[in-house]
Design a protein around this motif. Structure first.
Motif, PDB file in Angstrom:
ATOM      1  N   UNK A  38       1.040  -0.631  -0.283  1.00 49.34           N
ATOM      2  CA  UNK A  38      -0.726   0.058  -0.448  1.00 49.34           C
ATOM      3  C   UNK A  38       1.082   0.923  -0.258  1.00 49.34           C
ATOM      4  N   UNK A  39       2.054   0.705  -0.157  1.00 50.37           N
ATOM      5  CA  UNK A  39       3.202   2.018  -0.467  1.00 50.37           C
ATOM      6  C   UNK A  39       3.383   2.758   1.303  1.00 50.37           C
ATOM      7  N   UNK A  40       2.950   2.641   1.869  1.00 47.32           N
ATOM      8  CA  UNK A  40       2.256   3.379   3.709  1.00 47.32           C
ATOM      9  C   UNK A  40       3.869   4.197   3.912  1.00 47.32           C
ATOM     10  N   UNK A  41       4.777   4.088   3.712  1.00 48.68           N
ATOM     11  CA  UNK A  41       6.520   4.789   3.741  1.00 48.68           C
ATOM     12  C   UNK A  41       6.302   6.433   2.906  1.00 48.68           C
ATOM     13  N   UNK A  42       4.978   6.415   2.102  1.00 49.61           N
ATOM     14  CA  UNK A  42       4.864   7.933   1.678  1.00 49.61           C
ATOM     15  C   UNK A  42       3.602   8.218   1.786  1.00 49.61           C
ATOM     16  N   UNK A  91       5.172  12.092  17.990  1.00 47.17           N
ATOM     17  CA  UNK A  91       3.277  10.837  18.676  1.00 47.17           C
ATOM     18  C   UNK A  91       2.299  11.622  17.664  1.00 47.17           C
ATOM     19  N   UNK A  92       1.432  10.761  17.654  1.00 40.37           N
ATOM     20  CA  UNK A  92       0.650  10.825  16.877  1.00 40.37           C
ATOM     21  C   UNK A  92      -1.183  10.541  18.025  1.00 40.37           C
ATOM     22  N   UNK A  93      -1.875  10.868  18.475  1.00 33.43           N
ATOM     23  CA  UNK A  93      -2.607  10.847  18.666  1.00 33.43           C
ATOM     24  C   UNK A  93      -4.228  10.772  17.955  1.00 33.43           C
ATOM     25  N   UNK A  94      -4.806   9.452  17.498  1.00 37.16           N
ATOM     26  CA  UNK A  94      -5.924   9.327  16.919  1.00 37.16           C
ATOM     27  C   UNK A  94      -7.224   9.291  17.329  1.00 37.16           C
ATOM     28  N   UNK A  95      -8.307   9.953  17.860  1.00 35.59           N
ATOM     29  CA  UNK A  95      -9.108   9.915  18.295  1.00 35.59           C
ATOM     30  C   UNK A  95     -10.231   9.620  16.926  1.00 35.59           C
ATOM     31  N   UNK A 154      -7.868   1.638   2.370  1.00 34.02           N
ATOM     32  CA  UNK A 154      -6.165   1.880   2.093  1.00 34.02           C
ATOM     33  C   UNK A 154      -5.807   2.608   3.282  1.00 34.02           C
ATOM     34  N   UNK A 155      -6.967   4.387   3.255  1.00 33.99           N
ATOM     35  CA  UNK A 155      -5.618   5.467   3.680  1.00 33.99           C
ATOM     36  C   UNK A 155      -6.384   5.118   5.101  1.00 33.99           C
ATOM     37  N   UNK A 156      -7.795   4.308   5.659  1.00 35.94           N
ATOM     38  CA  UNK A 156      -8.104   3.923   6.934  1.00 35.94           C
ATOM     39  C   UNK A 156      -6.489   3.321   7.600  1.00 35.94           C
ATOM     40  N   UNK A 157      -6.575   2.495   6.375  1.00 39.43           N
ATOM     41  CA  UNK A 157      -4.635   1.703   7.073  1.00 39.43           C
ATOM     42  C   UNK A 157      -3.780   2.355   7.472  1.00 39.43           C
ATOM     43  N   UNK A 158      -3.587   4.313   6.303  1.00 39.01           N
ATOM     44  CA  UNK A 158      -2.773   4.680   5.991  1.00 39.01           C
ATOM     45  C   UNK A 158      -2.119   5.263   7.740  1.00 39.01           C
ATOM     46  N   UNK A 159      -3.272   5.573   7.860  1.00 39.81           N
ATOM     47  CA  UNK A 159      -4.005   6.898   9.128  1.00 39.81           C
ATOM     48  C   UNK A 159      -3.645   5.891  10.553  1.00 39.81           C
ATOM     49  N   UNK A 160      -3.593   4.922  10.442  1.00 42.30           N
ATOM     50  CA  UNK A 160      -2.955   4.135  11.347  1.00 42.30           C
ATOM     51  C   UNK A 160      -2.143   3.773  11.586  1.00 42.30           C
ATOM     52  N   UNK A 161      -1.023   3.788  10.348  1.00 45.53           N
ATOM     53  CA  UNK A 161       0.129   2.930  10.532  1.00 45.53           C
ATOM     54  C   UNK A 161       0.570   3.807  11.001  1.00 45.53           C
ATOM     55  N   UNK A 162       0.069   5.157  11.407  1.00 45.87           N
ATOM     56  CA  UNK A 162       1.244   7.248  11.401  1.00 45.87           C
ATOM     57  C   UNK A 162       0.279   7.243  12.994  1.00 45.87           C
ATOM     58  N   UNK A 163      -0.400   6.089  13.295  1.00 42.69           N
ATOM     59  CA  UNK A 163      -0.616   6.731  14.293  1.00 42.69           C
ATOM     60  C   UNK A 163      -0.505   5.953  15.905  1.00 42.69           C
ATOM     61  N   UNK A 164       0.135   6.538  17.136  1.00 47.58           N
ATOM     62  CA  UNK A 164       0.585   5.451  18.296  1.00 47.58           C
ATOM     63  C   UNK A 164      -0.420   5.249  19.232  1.00 47.58           C
ATOM     64  N   UNK A 165      -1.158   5.948  19.171  1.00 44.71           N
ATOM     65  CA  UNK A 165      -2.073   5.752  20.197  1.00 44.71           C
ATOM     66  C   UNK A 165      -3.657   5.805  19.703  1.00 44.71           C
ATOM     67  N   UNK A 166      -4.364   4.993  19.772  1.00 43.69           N
ATOM     68  CA  UNK A 166      -5.542   5.078  19.515  1.00 43.69           C
ATOM     69  C   UNK A 166      -6.847   5.098  20.504  1.00 43.69           C
ATOM     70  N   UNK A 211      -6.549  -0.462  14.409  1.00 46.52           N
ATOM     71  CA  UNK A 211      -5.914  -0.042  15.156  1.00 46.52           C
ATOM     72  C   UNK A 211      -4.821  -1.735  15.185  1.00 46.52           C
ATOM     73  N   UNK A 212      -5.415  -2.763  14.803  1.00 50.83           N
ATOM     74  CA  UNK A 212      -3.940  -3.821  14.491  1.00 50.83           C
ATOM     75  C   UNK A 212      -2.753  -3.666  13.543  1.00 50.83           C
ATOM     76  N   UNK A 213      -3.160  -2.315  12.662  1.00 47.95           N
ATOM     77  CA  UNK A 213      -2.362  -1.849  11.555  1.00 47.95           C
ATOM     78  C   UNK A 213      -1.425  -1.175  12.108  1.00 47.95           C
TER      79      UNK A 213
END
Length: 237
Positions: A56-60, A90-94, A142-154, A165-167
């Motif tokens: 999914x090219x998450x690093x980009x 760090x990133x908090x996603x609500x 795909x965007x949901x997964x991308x967001x979770x890959x950049x989330x440290x606290x869900x 959050x499994x991602x």
């Protein structure tokens, strides 16, 4: 028919959900169920994340501070810090669940004051912590997964949506908030993925609006519980 990770980008436009079937005897799940935390996630789980990132090219993926109010809300504190050049470490996603199907209006799982909660939290955390409110249901998978890959606290209200959050990266934090006694859906996932898992009763008021049952959580109680778990996990001193 299963869809393999390697085929996601090449053949499929994922706009709803990805189901990850795991056998009960999978190496992912062979854990002591009495342990709340799994400090050493299995090689299988780590490989799963590597494949997700690759195909999914998450690093980009870049958080672009999207202004679409149906999907994202950023507190003014966060926007001001972003504009001034602050680098978020760090990133908090609500998770912001906003509507239910009409057949499920009695669930009491809609967060009515999500923007207020995120504003309050952003005002209390260090400036290098990103806080964002996301209505994941309105985004492609795909965007949901991308967001979770950049989330440290869900963090979010009780419900299966938190299983996204499994991602998250290994050793991130699941935090399920409730306004009355119920059960956690995240403990088992945290045990196989290496994420720390918390579930708290947060003071809240139930009310009915336009036929839906909402919860307005107490802002201070919410912030205090989130800050407590952040400190326990060295988000800040």
């Amino acid at each position: 028919e299963p869809i393999f990770i390697k085929d996601l980008k090449k053949k499929y436009h994922i706009s709803s959900a990805i189901h990850v079937p795991i056998n009960w005897d999978s190496p992912l799940l062979i854990r002591d169920i009495n342990n709340t935390y799994c400090k050493h996630p299995t090689k299988t789980y780590k490989k799963f994340l590597e494949l997700i990132d690759k195909y999914l090219d998450i690093p980009n993926f870049v958080d672009s501070f999207i202004s679409d109010k149906e999907a994202f809300y950023y507190p003014k504190y966060i926007i001001d810090r972003h504009n001034s050049g602050v680098k978020f470490i760090k990133c908090v996603t609500i998770i912001w669940r906003r509507i239910w199907p009409k057949t499920r209006t009695e669930q009491n799982r809609l967060m009515q004051n999500g923007p207020e909660l995120s504003d309050k939290l952003a005002s209390f955390v260090p400036e290098n912590i990103l806080v964002r409110l996301v209505n994941t249901a309105s985004l492609p998978m795909s965007e949901q997964i991308s967001i979770m890959r950049k989330t440290d606290y869900l963090v979010g209200i009780h419900g299966a949506g938190l299983t996204l959050g499994i991602f998250m990266p290994v050793s991130s934090i699941y935090h399920e908030i409730l306004n009355k006694e119920t059960w956690s859906v995240l403990l088992f996932l945290s045990m196989m993925s290496g994420h720390n898992c918390y579930f708290d009763i947060v003071k809240g008021i139930d009310n009915r609006t336009n036929g839906f049952e909402y919860v307005s959580f107490d802002e201070i109680d919410f912030v205090e519980k989130v800050k407590k778990h952040m400190k326990e996990n060295n988000f800040f001193q």
